[in-house]
Design an enzyme around this catalytic site. Structure first.
Site, PDB file in Angstrom:
ATOM      1  CG  HIS A  73      -2.088  -0.991   1.004  1.00  0.00           C
ATOM      2  ND1 HIS A  73      -2.086  -2.240   1.578  1.00  0.00           N
ATOM      3  CD2 HIS A  73      -3.231  -0.914   0.278  1.00  0.00           C
ATOM      4  CE1 HIS A  73      -3.200  -2.879   1.226  1.00  0.00           C
ATOM      5  NE2 HIS A  73      -3.897  -2.113   0.432  1.00  0.00           N
ATOM      6  CD1 TRP A  75       4.762   7.332  -5.907  1.00  0.00           C
ATOM      7  CD2 TRP A  75       2.669   8.051  -5.586  1.00  0.00           C
ATOM      8  NE1 TRP A  75       4.417   8.133  -6.972  1.00  0.00           N
ATOM      9  CE2 TRP A  75       3.134   8.586  -6.802  1.00  0.00           C
ATOM     10  CE3 TRP A  75       1.359   8.359  -5.173  1.00  0.00           C
ATOM     11  CZ2 TRP A  75       2.369   9.416  -7.609  1.00  0.00           C
ATOM     12  CZ3 TRP A  75       0.592   9.186  -5.989  1.00  0.00           C
ATOM     13  CH2 TRP A  75       1.094   9.712  -7.188  1.00  0.00           C
ATOM     14  CG  HIS A 113      -7.326   4.685  -2.761  1.00  0.00           C
ATOM     15  ND1 HIS A 113      -6.228   4.722  -3.582  1.00  0.00           N
ATOM     16  CD2 HIS A 113      -7.451   3.397  -2.346  1.00  0.00           C
ATOM     17  CE1 HIS A 113      -5.739   3.509  -3.666  1.00  0.00           C
ATOM     18  NE2 HIS A 113      -6.448   2.682  -2.932  1.00  0.00           N
ATOM     19  CG  ASP A 114      -5.144   2.402   0.132  1.00  0.00           C
ATOM     20  OD1 ASP A 114      -5.984   2.401   1.050  1.00  0.00           O
ATOM     21  OD2 ASP A 114      -5.058   1.490  -0.721  1.00  0.00           O
ATOM     22  CD  GLN A 287      -3.858 -13.821  -5.704  1.00  0.00           C
ATOM     23  OE1 GLN A 287      -4.135 -13.467  -4.572  1.00  0.00           O
ATOM     24  NE2 GLN A 287      -3.809 -12.965  -6.707  1.00  0.00           N
TER      25      GLN A 287
HETATM   26 ZN   LIG Z   1      -6.140   0.693  -2.225  1.00  0.00          ZN
END
Ligand SMILES: [Zn+2]
Length: 367
Positions: A73, A75, A113-114, A287
Site C-alpha cells: 500500500h 505510492w 485513497h490509501d 488467488q
Molecule cells: Zn487501495
C-alpha cells in the site's frame, strides 16, 4: 519541485497512461508524479478550474510523500488507482455520466485513497486498539485516508481546488468521501447488487442519450457507479498482464504475511491462512478464490455495462487460468506425497515394525 516543473511531463501515449494494461514497473516514483500531473492536463481540468501549476505540482508531490514506504500500500498502488480511474473515465467511456468537476475529484481521490496506510487492515486496527480505531468507529483506515486528504486541501499552498466556488468545493469534498470510503471492501459487498440492477436497467434502454440521463440525473445511481469504479480501480492489479499480476500478488501477500507476523507476536493470535506465511504455497488457490468471490463480479458487470472495459475482464480471466494451473501443480504434489504416505502406512508392514522396535528401544534407553 522546480525540477519537476521544468521537466517535460511524460507523453501519455508513450507510457500507455490511457491503457488498462498500464504498468508502473518501468517508471520511477518521480515519473509517476509527472504522470499524475499529466492525467489532470489530459482531463482538461487544470485550465478549466484554474489550478495553479505550482499548486498542482506541490499537491501531487505531497500526496506521494503521504504514502509510507511499505510493501504494497505505497505510492505505486495509490498512483495505479488514480490512473485506472482516469482510464475508466476516458478509455472506458464512463466520463459521459460525470461533469468535469466530478471527474477531477474522482481521479484526485483515486491518487489519495490509501494515503498514510500502515500495511495493516481495519480488523488489525480494532484488535490492536490502535489510535485510529479509537478515532473512527467504522471503515477505520478509509476514514483516516479521507481525513488526511482533506487536511491537504486545507493548506492553501496545496489546495488544487482553491479557485472553485464554495458549492463546487463542497461537491468535491463530498465526492472524496464517497470515493475513498467506497474502497472499504466490506461496503462493496453491500452495494454490488444495486450496481447490477443499474447495469440491467441501462441494458434495456435503447437510446444512448436516455441511458446517460438515467444515470447522470440520479445522484444515487451516479454514486453507486462511482463507488464500483473505485473498487474496480483498487483491485485492478488482478486484471493486469500476468508478468505484472504475478509480481503484485506476491507484494500483497508479503504485506499480509507481515500483518500475520504482528498478529502472532503483538496480539498473540493465530493469523488466518491468507495472512499466515506458513500457508504461502496455497497462494495460487487463494488467488482463484479471491477472483471468483470478489473480483469476477466487478469486471464482468463493467464489461457488460461498457464494452470498452472488456480488456479488464479478459485480463482477469487469463490470470485466473494462470493461478489455476499453478494451484493444480501444487495440488498434484500434495496428492503424490499423501499417496506415498498411504503406501508406507498400508503396505509397509516392515516399516511399521521397525518404528515400533525403535520406540521400544528408546523407551528402554531413557527410562
Ligand atoms: Zn487501495
Amino acid at each position: 519541485m522546480y525540477k519537476l516543473l521544468r521537466a517535460r511531463i511524460p507523453d501519455a501515449k508513450k507510457v500507455e497512461l490511457l491503457e488498462f494494461r498500464f504498468s508502473d514497473f518501468p517508471l520511477s516514483e518521480f515519473e509517476l508524479i509527472q504522470c499524475g500531473i499529466r492525467c489532470f492536463f489530459e482531463l482538461g481540468v487544470v485550465e478549466k478550474f484554474k489550478v495553479p501549476a505550482e499548486t498542482l505540482t506541490r499537491w501531487m508531490y505531497t500526496v506521494r510523500k503521504g504514502y509510507r514506504d511499505i510493501t504494497y500500500h505505497n505510492w505505486r498502488h495509490g498512483f495505479n488507482v488514480g490512473q485506472t480511474m482516469f482510464t475508466l473515465l476516458l478509455t472506458g467511456k464512463l466520463k459521459k455520466y460525470y461533469s468535469d468537476l466530478e471527474a477531477f475529484a474522482m481521479v484526485a481521490a483515486g491518487f489519495c485513497h490509501d494515503i498514510d496506510h500502515r500495511g495493516t487492515n481495519n480488523l488489525y486496527q480494532t484488535k490492536s486498539a490502535s489510535p485510529l480505531a479509537k478515532l473512527h468507529s467504522s471503515s477505520v483506515m478509509e476514514r483516516h485516508h479521507l481525513q488526511y486528504s482533506k487536511t491537504l486541501m486545507e493548506n492553501e499552498n496545496l489546495n488544487i481546488f482553491q479557485n472553485l466556488q464554495k458549492r463546487q468545493f463542497e461537491t468535491v469534498q463530498h465526492l472524496f468521501e464517497v470515493c475513498i470510503i467506497a474502497t472499504d471492501l466490506a461496503l462493496y459487498f453491500k452495494k454490488r447488487t444495486m450496481f447490477q440492477k443499474i447495469v440491467d436497467q441501462c441494458g434495456e434502454i435503447k437510446d444512448e442519450k436516455e441511458v446517460i440521463n438515467f444515470v447522470s440525473n440520479n445522484p444515487t445511481r451516479k454514486e453507486i457507479v462511482m463507488a464500483m469504479m473505485m473498487t474496480a480501480c483498487d483491485l485492478s492489479a488482478i486484471t493486469k498482464p500476468w508478468e505484472v499480476q504475478s509480481k503484485v500478488a506476491l507484494m500483497v501477500a508479503a504485506e499480509f504475511w507481515e500483518q500475520g507476523d504482528l498478529e502472532r507476536t503483538v496480539l498473540d493470535q493465530q493469523p488466518i491462512p491468507m495472512m499466515d506465511r506458513n500457508h504461502a504455497d496455497e497462494l495460487p488457490k487463494m488467488q482463484c478464490g479471491f477472483i471468483d468471490f470478489v473480483c469476477s463480479f466487478v469486471y464482468k458487470e463493467f464489461a457488460r455495462f461498457h464494452v470498452e472495459i472488456t480488456p479488464m475482464f479478459d485480463g482477469l480471466n487469463i490470470n485466473r487460468g494462470e493461478w489455476r494451473a499453478l494451484a493444480d501443480v501444487h495440488e498434484a504434489k500434495i496428492k503424490a506425497i499423501e499417496d506415498e504416505k498411504k503406501k508406507l502406512e498400508g503396505g509397509g508392514g516392515d516399516a511399521a515394525v521397525w518404528c515400533l522396535w525403535d520406540r521400544k528401544r528408546d523407551h528402554g534407553k531413557y527410562r
